[in-house]
Design an enzyme around this catalytic site. Sequence first.
Site, short mmCIF file in Angstrom:
data_model
loop_
_atom_site.label_atom_id
_atom_site.label_comp_id
_atom_site.label_asym_id
_atom_site.label_seq_id
_atom_site.Cartn_x
_atom_site.Cartn_y
_atom_site.Cartn_z
N LYS A 21 11.20 39.31 37.46
CA LYS A 21 10.78 40.43 36.48
C LYS A 21 9.41 40.41 36.17
O LYS A 21 8.81 39.27 36.24
CB LYS A 21 11.72 40.30 35.21
CG LYS A 21 11.41 41.59 34.14
CD LYS A 21 12.07 40.97 33.03
CE LYS A 21 11.94 41.86 31.98
NZ LYS A 21 12.87 41.43 30.62
N SER B 275 16.11 45.02 29.45
CA SER B 275 14.85 45.42 30.01
C SER B 275 14.75 44.91 31.40
O SER B 275 13.82 45.21 32.11
CB SER B 275 13.51 44.97 29.31
OG SER B 275 13.70 43.59 29.01
N SER C 52 18.76 41.14 27.37
CA SER C 52 18.03 41.80 28.69
C SER C 52 18.27 40.96 29.89
O SER C 52 17.89 41.68 31.15
CB SER C 52 16.28 41.73 28.15
OG SER C 52 16.28 42.59 27.42
#
Length: 609
Positions: free
Chosen positions: A172, A256, A280
């Site tokens: 990420k 996310s 997330s």
Amino acid sequence: MAAKFSISILILTVTLFVSTLTLVDSTYDMWKLSELFPRHPARWQQVASEKREANLAKIPPEWILEPQLLEDGRSRHSIVGDYIEGLLDAKSQYITDMDVPELVARMQEGILTAVEVVTAFCKRAAYAHQLSNLLLEVRFNEAIERARELDNYFKEHKQLVGPLHGIPLTLKDQFHIKGLDTSMGFIGWIGTFEGEKGTGKEKNVESELIREFNILGAVPIGKTTLMQSLWAPETNNNILGYAFNPCNRDLSTGGSSGGEGAMQALRGSAFGIGTDIGGSVSMPASFQGVFSIKPSAGRISFKDAANTGKGQEVMPTVVGIMGHSVDSLRLILKSLISTQPWLNDPYTLQIPWRFEKEYDPRGELGYKPAFGFLADDGVLTPHPPVSRAMEIVKEALQIKGHQLIEWDWPHNNETTEIHASIARGDGCPDVYDAVHLSGEPFVPEITNLFPNGKPRDPLPLPEYEEVVRRMKDYRERYLNYWTSTAERTGDRPVEVLLSPVTPYAGVLPGKYQPSTYTSSVNVLDYASVVIPVTLADKTIDIVSPSFKSLNEEDQINMMSYDPDKHHGAPAAVQLIGRRLDEERLLSLAQVVVESLNDYRSEHEKKGRS
């Protein structure tokens, strides 16, 4: 009279000039940023476009998909599995279908080289990116060069650099890697160090986690897309746009860490790294049918990573791992801990990997660990595919002789307010500032954070402290309840809790509602593992005519379920373990996987007979 007027004008002009010089001097740094990102819509769009083009230029020409292939792929309901594999040559498909332990073994035996492994995954990641817009940063050339260094080391020393030698990973886009931007989805952060220019840190900082992966021999090949600001359970930003689920293009990737979940579903890397403060990691893993672990805070280093709300350490963001088996999760977590991260990060706990029998209940002769079973949280009823996944796991475990204790904790909803107040109690001014660096708009999923277009007032410190006190009280009461389950097992308390990951069989864009199934795990600082179970089936996963909603929100949640649109969406469960109990949790996750495999085999035999 005219002369006096001219003198007055002169004095006023000089005064304004001096004031202007003072203003320019006091706002020089702001002026430099505004020069880089003028507040004009065309400029932020241009910066985002240039970033996309620069990433595309890093993909070798022979890996660029033809326009007709792109059009076909983007129009398909699902592009995982057979579709993306059909684009690959036989060798790349063979390599990228392997899991981490098998890849390491093949390189140890000399059957595969690191260059072969890294190149195959880079190629597959390139296809995944072109089909789904997943990579904010591309690192293929550097990764292949690093793989050559690993191969040379192996030839010279006849051993691997480390337990993750030659294993390609994606992360990420919160982790700093030298030579790459870390935008975290903010256009104003492109070309800067977390929004600051001229610090000397631009593209020149590396997160502690990257240092550890270098020691272990793992090879980062790119960084994946995420939610602008991180503060929403979907994935959208103004650089790459909204991220749709590659398993079912009607649905969201979740967030996310949605870009990483999608990359794992498409197997563009051997494993992935996300972050989690409210689900997330767990949500994107469940929505894309991959395994994940969200550990308790302090097991994996988050040092020198970008984040929002960086001063909030009461309920800190944690690093999580996504992959394709429990064995992979175990190997990666064990390898990271073996680097002794606490020697470099004061917030990583000095807890070596634990091998003792007490952390692996399977090793006790005749002992059948008991599982807690949370069918629903009393707030939102899971969609039919999720409830069916829960029942499948329950039956598979019961066949193996495990007790499943109904979890009737009535206070789950308390975690919703606790979580929101702690995580976003400051009003998110850092997000507001980061977005306004470039003049880009807020993506729709986070506009609720800024009523009237401005940050909310921060929670006063006494109120914040009261919320923290409530969190501590909640943790104590929850632990007492967990311990009390020994009265129902007749032996020890349940080892882990079986729960839905979310009440959703995937999220239709814009239809997400807050859920306690993941936020409670962070409020408690418990560890959790996501296990894929089945796929939504429109012929059997139908809302019962006798369904009675728990409340208005529950009614809205169930109305959002569409058997046709959700068809084929992965349905998963999560195992929740007590705080800092990752080793035991992974052992019991393997028990669940083995029970599921036997359960499926028996059903296949019955189907054939």
